[in-house]
Design a protein around this motif. Structure first.
Motif, PDB file in Angstrom:
ATOM      1  N   LYS A   4       0.187  -3.764  -8.885  1.00  0.00           N
ATOM      2  CA  LYS A   4      -0.630  -3.417  -7.714  1.00  0.00           C
ATOM      3  C   LYS A   4      -1.048  -4.673  -6.949  1.00  0.00           C
ATOM      4  N   LEU A   5      -0.103  -5.567  -6.732  1.00  0.00           N
ATOM      5  CA  LEU A   5      -0.420  -6.845  -6.092  1.00  0.00           C
ATOM      6  C   LEU A   5      -1.024  -6.666  -4.699  1.00  0.00           C
ATOM      7  N   LYS A   6      -0.535  -5.679  -3.943  1.00  0.00           N
ATOM      8  CA  LYS A   6      -1.023  -5.476  -2.579  1.00  0.00           C
ATOM      9  C   LYS A   6      -2.505  -5.119  -2.556  1.00  0.00           C
ATOM     10  N   SER A   7      -2.989  -4.521  -3.627  1.00  0.00           N
ATOM     11  CA  SER A   7      -4.413  -4.163  -3.718  1.00  0.00           C
ATOM     12  C   SER A   7      -5.222  -5.256  -4.392  1.00  0.00           C
ATOM     13  N   ASP A   8      -4.659  -5.841  -5.440  1.00  0.00           N
ATOM     14  CA  ASP A   8      -5.421  -6.773  -6.280  1.00  0.00           C
ATOM     15  C   ASP A   8      -5.641  -8.140  -5.647  1.00  0.00           C
ATOM     16  N   PRO A  10      -5.887  -9.139  -2.306  1.00  0.00           N
ATOM     17  CA  PRO A  10      -6.983  -9.171  -1.331  1.00  0.00           C
ATOM     18  C   PRO A  10      -8.348  -8.921  -1.967  1.00  0.00           C
ATOM     19  N   LEU A 190      -3.589  -1.112   6.416  1.00  0.00           N
ATOM     20  CA  LEU A 190      -3.328  -2.457   5.886  1.00  0.00           C
ATOM     21  C   LEU A 190      -3.979  -2.594   4.512  1.00  0.00           C
ATOM     22  N   LYS A 191      -3.361  -2.021   3.505  1.00  0.00           N
ATOM     23  CA  LYS A 191      -3.925  -2.001   2.159  1.00  0.00           C
ATOM     24  C   LYS A 191      -4.093  -3.411   1.581  1.00  0.00           C
ATOM     25  N   PHE A 192      -3.255  -4.342   2.050  1.00  0.00           N
ATOM     26  CA  PHE A 192      -3.302  -5.712   1.536  1.00  0.00           C
ATOM     27  C   PHE A 192      -4.370  -6.544   2.266  1.00  0.00           C
ATOM     28  N   SER A 326      -7.059  -8.745 -10.449  1.00  0.00           N
ATOM     29  CA  SER A 326      -8.027  -9.144  -9.429  1.00  0.00           C
ATOM     30  C   SER A 326      -9.109 -10.037 -10.028  1.00  0.00           C
TER      31      SER A 326
END
Length: 388
Positions: A4-8, A10, A190-192, A326
């Motif tokens: 979940k890099l796109k969430s973690d 940011p 823009l989830k990231f 995260s």
């Protein structure tokens, strides 16, 4: 952990930005060297984050421990002697975790957990209002009722208009509006790039415009993040005084730290699981082991005690974190920040961080929460309100 890099990523940046002044503030309130707070934040993120089973809990120096730490440092006089007590506390926590001592968490009622979360939300709102309008005389992490500046939580609110900063007020107000309406705009795709990260960058940019075109609105340096200058590893690492191992008072302080930090961690872990959208649960025994190892490391390199921290964990969840990556990354960013990025981070207005914490506080203490507990009966509602 890397799914979940796109969430973690940011989310980790937002938590790092919020944690940074809090780490410094807790160290200041505890009577410890400023950078010792950053050290414990780094270890809480990387070491505890790696060992913990919790996906969303963030560990670091906690305001709830500051009074105990201040008393311990005062009693033991020398900071290096106090660090030995931190190592002892971590060892006790490690033994408690290995001995399955985390069962205590099973006896904490859910309405008390919800009361704790609501109380933290209310305190965040009351404490961040002054920072949102540029009154930063009290440390950002100070959650106590009687403050060091001679004010209390309520009298501080009556004093803020004497120190009003239009620049800080504009930055925090617009930031709050952005965060409220973010999910109602196309930007939510823009989830990231979460709203909280945007408002930090927005605050820096807006203050730059103020300084260039409207000098009277420019936020003064005292209202910005303030990271001490890094003068090499030797300037921040302090080794514990192992020669004091036979000192009875060191063991008393160590035991006290272990008990208070463990109870706070278990309580916070339950609370964090309560607000996790996926309702994932972590082993309290594993958490005690992780905290114990973290405190051993912290004491060995000059950090103050670590616990799971609700404010940072709540910001982590509200910023969209999905896994413990995260938490680990926020610790890594803290490490990089004190070595390379102090000049850039010192441009961040405290009003921007106050806006993030005000929104976090509101999400923790929504009116609907009070209504739901009241509908369940007084046997649920009275312990909830009493906890608050």
């Amino acid at each position: 952990m890397f799914s979940k890099l796109k969430s973690d990523i940011p989310a980790s940046i937002v938590v790092f930005l919020v944690a940074l002044p809090l780490c410094l503030g807790v160290a200041l309130a505890s009577g410890a060297p400023l950078l010792s707070g950053i050290i414990s934040g780094i270890i809480g993120g990387i070491v505890v984050g790696f060992l913990s089973q919790s996906h969303t809990s963030v560990s670091g120096p906690a305001a709830g421990l500051s009074a105990v730490v201040l008393a311990g440092i005062t009693q033991l006089v020398n900071f290096d002697v106090f660090l030995l007590a931190v190592v002892i506390a971590g060892t006790i926590q490690l033994i408690a975790g290995l001995s399955k001592g985390g069962f205590i968490a099973n006896y904490i009622p859910s309405n008390v957990i919800k009361g704790l979360l609501a109380a933290i939300g209310i305190i965040l709102i009351l404490k961040q209002i002054p920072h949102a309008i540029g009154f930063d005389r009290d440390a950002e992490d100070d959650f106590t009722f009687l403050q060091k500046d001679g004010e209390n939580t309520f009298s501080e609110l009556f004093s803020i208009f004497n120190y009003f900063s239009w620049g800080a007020f504009i930055i925090s107000s617009v930031s709050i509006l952005i965060m409220i309406y973010w999910d109602k705009s196309p930007l939510k795709k823009l989830k990231f790039f979460p709203a909280s990260l945007f408002v930090v960058l927005f605050g820096i940019f807006l203050n730059f415009l103020f300084g260039k075109y409207f000098p009277t609105l420019a936020v003064a340096e005292k209202h910005l993040v303030n990271i001490p200058k890094f003068d090499g590893i030797s300037s921040i690492i302090t080794l514990p005084s192992f020669s004091s191992i036979g000192n009875y008072h060191v063991w008393v302080v160590g035991l006290t730290l272990a008990i208070v930090a463990s109870l706070e961690t278990l309580l916070n872990l339950e609370a964090v699981e309560n607000i996790d959208p996926h309702k994932r649960q972590a082993s309290p025994n594993r958490e005690l082991i992780a905290q114990g190892v973290g405190n051993i490391f912290s004491g060995l390199v000059g950090g103050i005690p670590i616990t799971s921290v609700i404010v940072r964990s709540s910001v982590n969840i509200n910023s969209g974190a999905e896994t413990k990556l995260s938490t680990i990354l926020h610790g890594l960013f803290l490490l990089i920040s004190i070595i390379l990025l102090s000049s850039i981070l010192n441009l961040i207005p405290l009003a921007s961080l106050a806006a993030i914490l005000l929104i976090t506080g509101y999400k923790l203490t929504k009116i609907s929460l009070f209504k739901d507990l009241y509908k369940k009966g007084l046997n649920q509602f009275i312990p909830f309100v009493s906890t608050i």
